[in-house]
Design a protein around this motif. Structure first.
Motif, mmCIF file in Angstrom:
data_model
loop_
_atom_site.group_PDB
_atom_site.id
_atom_site.type_symbol
_atom_site.label_atom_id
_atom_site.label_comp_id
_atom_site.label_asym_id
_atom_site.label_seq_id
_atom_site.Cartn_x
_atom_site.Cartn_y
_atom_site.Cartn_z
ATOM 1 N N LEU A 35 0.830 -1.212 0.000
ATOM 2 C CA LEU A 35 0.000 0.000 0.000
ATOM 3 C C LEU A 35 0.863 1.260 0.000
ATOM 4 O O LEU A 35 1.798 1.392 0.798
ATOM 5 C CB LEU A 35 -0.924 0.033 1.220
ATOM 6 C CG LEU A 35 -2.094 -0.954 1.277
ATOM 7 C CD1 LEU A 35 -2.961 -0.651 2.489
ATOM 8 C CD2 LEU A 35 -2.915 -0.917 0.001
ATOM 9 N N LYS A 37 0.321 5.649 -0.283
ATOM 10 C CA LYS A 37 -0.561 6.797 -0.362
ATOM 11 C C LYS A 37 0.243 8.061 -0.095
ATOM 12 O O LYS A 37 0.911 8.178 0.930
ATOM 13 C CB LYS A 37 -1.706 6.693 0.662
ATOM 14 C CG LYS A 37 -2.752 7.806 0.528
ATOM 15 C CD LYS A 37 -3.540 7.684 -0.766
ATOM 16 C CE LYS A 37 -4.629 8.731 -0.876
ATOM 17 N NZ LYS A 37 -5.408 8.611 -2.131
ATOM 18 N N THR A 75 -3.904 4.831 6.714
ATOM 19 C CA THR A 75 -4.150 3.405 6.472
ATOM 20 C C THR A 75 -5.580 3.036 6.837
ATOM 21 O O THR A 75 -6.268 2.328 6.081
ATOM 22 C CB THR A 75 -3.160 2.555 7.292
ATOM 23 O OG1 THR A 75 -1.825 2.901 6.937
ATOM 24 C CG2 THR A 75 -3.382 1.078 7.034
ATOM 25 N N MET A 78 -8.070 4.057 4.287
ATOM 26 C CA MET A 78 -8.120 3.143 3.144
ATOM 27 C C MET A 78 -8.892 1.868 3.494
ATOM 28 O O MET A 78 -9.655 1.340 2.668
ATOM 29 C CB MET A 78 -6.706 2.828 2.658
ATOM 30 C CG MET A 78 -6.031 4.004 1.972
ATOM 31 S SD MET A 78 -4.455 3.607 1.168
ATOM 32 C CE MET A 78 -3.369 3.519 2.596
ATOM 33 N N SER A 83 -10.561 6.526 1.303
ATOM 34 C CA SER A 83 -9.590 6.945 0.292
ATOM 35 C C SER A 83 -9.033 5.699 -0.380
ATOM 36 O O SER A 83 -9.117 4.592 0.170
ATOM 37 C CB SER A 83 -8.459 7.770 0.917
ATOM 38 O OG SER A 83 -7.677 6.983 1.800
ATOM 39 N N LYS A 84 -8.496 5.880 -1.568
ATOM 40 C CA LYS A 84 -7.952 4.761 -2.334
ATOM 41 C C LYS A 84 -6.428 4.823 -2.342
ATOM 42 O O LYS A 84 -5.853 5.911 -2.413
ATOM 43 C CB LYS A 84 -8.483 4.802 -3.770
ATOM 44 C CG LYS A 84 -9.981 4.573 -3.887
ATOM 45 C CD LYS A 84 -10.414 4.573 -5.354
ATOM 46 C CE LYS A 84 -11.909 4.312 -5.478
ATOM 47 N NZ LYS A 84 -12.347 4.304 -6.899
ATOM 48 N N PRO A 85 -5.783 3.667 -2.280
ATOM 49 C CA PRO A 85 -4.316 3.678 -2.345
ATOM 50 C C PRO A 85 -3.831 4.113 -3.720
ATOM 51 O O PRO A 85 -4.487 3.869 -4.732
ATOM 52 C CB PRO A 85 -3.937 2.222 -2.043
ATOM 53 C CG PRO A 85 -5.151 1.422 -2.391
ATOM 54 C CD PRO A 85 -6.324 2.302 -2.111
#
Length: 336
Positions: A35, A37, A75, A78, A83-85
C-alpha cells in the motif's frame, strides 16, 4: 451524529448471511499488499503510507500503534474505503473495502464524533438500526456494550465512557466481521475498560476481527493478539507483545547505592545509558550481568533488580519517538 461506517451503503442489502461470524478458513479479514498513499504536489510530496503489507486473520485482535504522522489514520481511511491507495492491493474479506462496507461487514468506532444529545441512549441506537436492512436487536447490543441500564437516559446526561460505549453499541448493530476502534476506552474508568474488553473478547470468540488504536500501552499489551508498529508510513514491527518487547534489546538494572560512579558505570561494556536520581540508579544495558557484578563488587548497592524492557521501551526503540510513548494515537495530519 456518529454512525458506523456500514451505514453509508448498507441499504443495498447483503448477500451474506447475517449474524454469522466470518469463516476462519475463508478470506483474510484484511489483506493489504504494497500500500502506498501520498499527498501534496510534485515539488512537495508526503508519503503518508509507503509500502505497507498487512494480513489479518478473522478473529484476531490487532493493536495498530505509531507516533503522530506515522500513517495510521491514512491506512485506516483506506481500510474504511474513505480513500484509495495510489498503489498496491487491499481486500476486506476478499472484497474491495467499499463492497465489504456495503455488505455490512465493517464498522468503525472513532474517538470523537457528534451524538444527538436530546435523544436517549435507546433512541440513538434505534435510529441507527433503522438505517440497516437487517440489524441486531437494539437492547441486545446495548446489553453487550454494558449500557442497557442507562437506555432511557438522554445522551447529554451520559458520561464520556457511556457515550463511547454507545458508539460501540451502534457499531455492533450490523453484526460486522471487522471492527475498527480509535481510542475505544477513552473516558472509561478501570472497571469500565475491563468490562469493555471482556465484551470485545466475547465477540472475537465468535470470529469478530478487531483493529484498535490506543494510547494505553498496557491495554495493547494485555488485549491484543498482535501489535503492529508503524513509523514513517512503514511497518517496523509486527508480532505478539512478547515478540515486540524482545526487539528492544537489552535490560534495565535498578539499584540503590550512595557511592556509585556514574562515569564508571557508563564506561562498562554494553551500557547504553545511566540515570541517577539521588541514590537510585537505572542503567540500560545489553550486558546486565556485567553491570550487576560491578555494582555488587565495587559499590554498596542494595535492592538490585534486573528487568526486561517493556512495551513502552520497545515503542520508543522501534519508532525512534520518545515523546510519543505517552500519547501514540493522536490523529495525524495528512500533510505530516
Amino acid at each position: 451524529m456518529t454512525v458506523p461506517a456500514t451505514q453509508a451503503h448498507n441499504r443495498q442489502g447483503s448477500t451474506l448471511p447475517r449474524g454469522a461470524a466470518p469463516d476462519p478458513t475463508g478470506p483474510l479479514a484484511v489483506d493489504a499488499t504494497g500500500l502506498h498513499k501520498s499527498f501534496g504536489t510534485h515539488s512537495k510530496t508526503v508519503h503518508a503510507v509507503n509500502g505497507i503489507d498487512l494480513q489479518i486473520r478473522p478473529g484476531e485482535v490487532v493493536a495498530f500503534l505509531g507516533p503522530n504522522g506515522a500513517g495510521k489514520t491514512t491506512t485506516i481511511d483506506m481500510l474504511l474505503g474513505l480513500s484509495k491507495p495510489d498503489a498496491g492491493s487491499l481486500a476486506i474479506f476478499g472484497m474491495a473495502p467499499r463492497a465489504a462496507i456495503a455488505h455490512g461487514l465493517v464498522s468503525a468506532v472513532m474517538q470523537t464524533g457528534g451524538l444527538l444529545k436530546d435523544l436517549t441512549v435507546r433512541e440513538t441506537a434505534a435510529l441507527t438500526a433503522s438505517l440497516f436492512a437487517q440489524h441486531q436487536p437494539v437492547d441486545e447490543v446495548l446489553d453487550r456494550a454494558g449500557i442497557l441500564d442507562v437506555a432511557g437516559r438522554r445522551v447529554e446526561k451520559c458520561s464520556g465512557g457511556q457515550q463511547q460505549r454507545l458508539r460501540f453499541a451502534m457499531a455492533l448493530l450490523s453484526d460486522p466481521g471487522l471492527l475498527i476502534l480509535d481510542e475505544p476506552t477513552t473516558g472509561m474508568d478501570v472497571e469500565g475498560r475491563r468490562d469493555f474488553w471482556q465484551a470485545i473478547r466475547a465477540d472475537t470468540a465468535r470470529g469478530r476481527t478487531v483493529i484498535f488504536a490506543t494510547h494505553y500501552l498496557e491495554e495493547a499489551d494485555a488485549y491484543a493478539d498482535r501489535i503492529v508498529l508503524v513509523r514513517r508510513g512503514k511497518i517496523v514491527a509486527d508480532g505478539t507483545a512478547a515478540e515486540i518487547k524482545n526487539l528492544a534489546s537489552g535490560r534495565t538494572v535498578l539499584a540503590t547505592a550512595d557511592n556509585a560512579d556514574a562515569a564508571a558505570l557508563a564506561a562498562l561494556p554494553g551500557v547504553d545509558s545511566v540515570q541517577v536520581q539521588g541514590e537510585r540508579l537505572a542503567i540500560r544495558t545489553k550486558d546486565s550481568d556485567a553491570v550487576a557484578r560491578y555494582l555488587l563488587n565495587s559499590t554498596n548497592a542494595v535492592d538490585l533488580e534486573i528487568t526486561s524492557h517493556n512495551l513502552e521501551d520497545a515503542f520508543v526503540a522501534l519508532t525512534g519517538d520518545a515523546d510519543a510513548a505517552a500519547e501514540i494515537t493522536g490523529t495525524e495530519s495528512k500533510g505530516k
